[in-house]
Design an enzyme around this catalytic site. Sequence first.
Site, mmCIF file in Angstrom:
data_model
loop_
_atom_site.group_PDB
_atom_site.id
_atom_site.type_symbol
_atom_site.label_atom_id
_atom_site.label_comp_id
_atom_site.label_asym_id
_atom_site.label_seq_id
_atom_site.Cartn_x
_atom_site.Cartn_y
_atom_site.Cartn_z
ATOM 1 N N HIS A 48 -2.628 6.782 4.105
ATOM 2 C CA HIS A 48 -1.202 6.803 4.445
ATOM 3 C C HIS A 48 -0.592 8.121 3.968
ATOM 4 O O HIS A 48 -0.858 8.577 2.845
ATOM 5 C CB HIS A 48 -0.464 5.652 3.763
ATOM 6 C CG HIS A 48 -0.762 4.300 4.320
ATOM 7 N ND1 HIS A 48 -1.560 4.091 5.422
ATOM 8 C CD2 HIS A 48 -0.348 3.059 3.915
ATOM 9 C CE1 HIS A 48 -1.620 2.785 5.675
ATOM 10 N NE2 HIS A 48 -0.892 2.146 4.773
ATOM 11 N N CYS A 52 0.812 -1.215 0.000
ATOM 12 C CA CYS A 52 0.000 0.000 0.000
ATOM 13 C C CYS A 52 0.850 1.272 0.000
ATOM 14 O O CYS A 52 0.515 2.247 -0.703
ATOM 15 C CB CYS A 52 -0.955 -0.003 1.180
ATOM 16 S SG CYS A 52 -0.199 -0.411 2.771
#
Length: 345
Positions: free
Chosen positions: A234, A150
């Site tokens: 993130h 990710c």
Amino acid sequence: MTSNRIPVTILGATGAVGQKLVVLLAGHPWFAVRRLCASDRNAGRPYQEAVHWIEPTPLPSEFGALVLDSADADVAGTIAFSALEADAAETIEPRFAAAGYWVVTNARPFRLAADVPLIIPEINADDVRLVDRQRAARGWRGAIVANPNCSAIILASALVPLERAFGIEGLVVTTMQAVSGAGYPGVPSLDALGNVIPHIPGEEDKIERETCKILGRAFPVSAHAHRVPVVDGHTLAVSVRLTGNPDPADVTAAFHAFEPPAAVAALPSAPERFLHVRAEPDRPQPRMDAAAGNGMTVSIGRVRACPVLDIRFVAVGHNTVRGAAGAAILNAELLVARDLVSRPT
């Protein structure tokens, strides 16, 4: 039209990424979920009874009564989206590929295999050609296609305009990763709340190695991974050394100028903007920007000179959409667009 949608399977359907796949595939124009697979202990149970639903939207009604199946590759099928844990993926995914499935995986075991495409369609769509080598070498009727870690997806997406415009000589990246990236139940609340955890097992190595594979060239990457008390999104702080020492205006222009291939931009899950450059001094932020482009846009900001390297900037992306389930669906759409997977007639 629903009649010619491709039937798909979700492996690991009860987990966090499996649930996100269920949400994103509901009503998809090309794919129809026909089979949900889970562990043997849940096989035979209706999905709505077996799953601990953690998505913020209700469970799509068409899936609630679908009976969970075991991960049996003997059942005929075309595409299998894998949201399996790594240990299970290592044994189950090859069985499905050997049986003729196109396995589009979020798991890590095969990402760095030389014959497995590690794909971000906007960057390296042509790498899907590796499946020819993979199938020949392994004797599979199907194949495995992987999407990256990710954080590596967000990092590589932000770096590709710089690599193509200038060339990258090395970089340092510090990630601040949302708790949803740890799955469910994930990080205990007393560890996460009001805290920063400066260790995510295996994460730094994945970022360092996968980023270079995606961009097709090796250069030094120093990664520092942290878990922070953010639900989704993130955040990456990046300092990069570029060939020719371009100034921030040139780098910003390179971000703005980058366009994905037209055929990729036309895929159903591709966002209107692959990269969104923010001019505000306090953006991007995960709360404000992770959901951009239905979670598929990577937002970039704070582009400025770096006194140690050349340029520094911040990038934000949605870890369970662009970084996981949405990435897998976009990869599967690419397989269809490249005529590797055929639609029913």
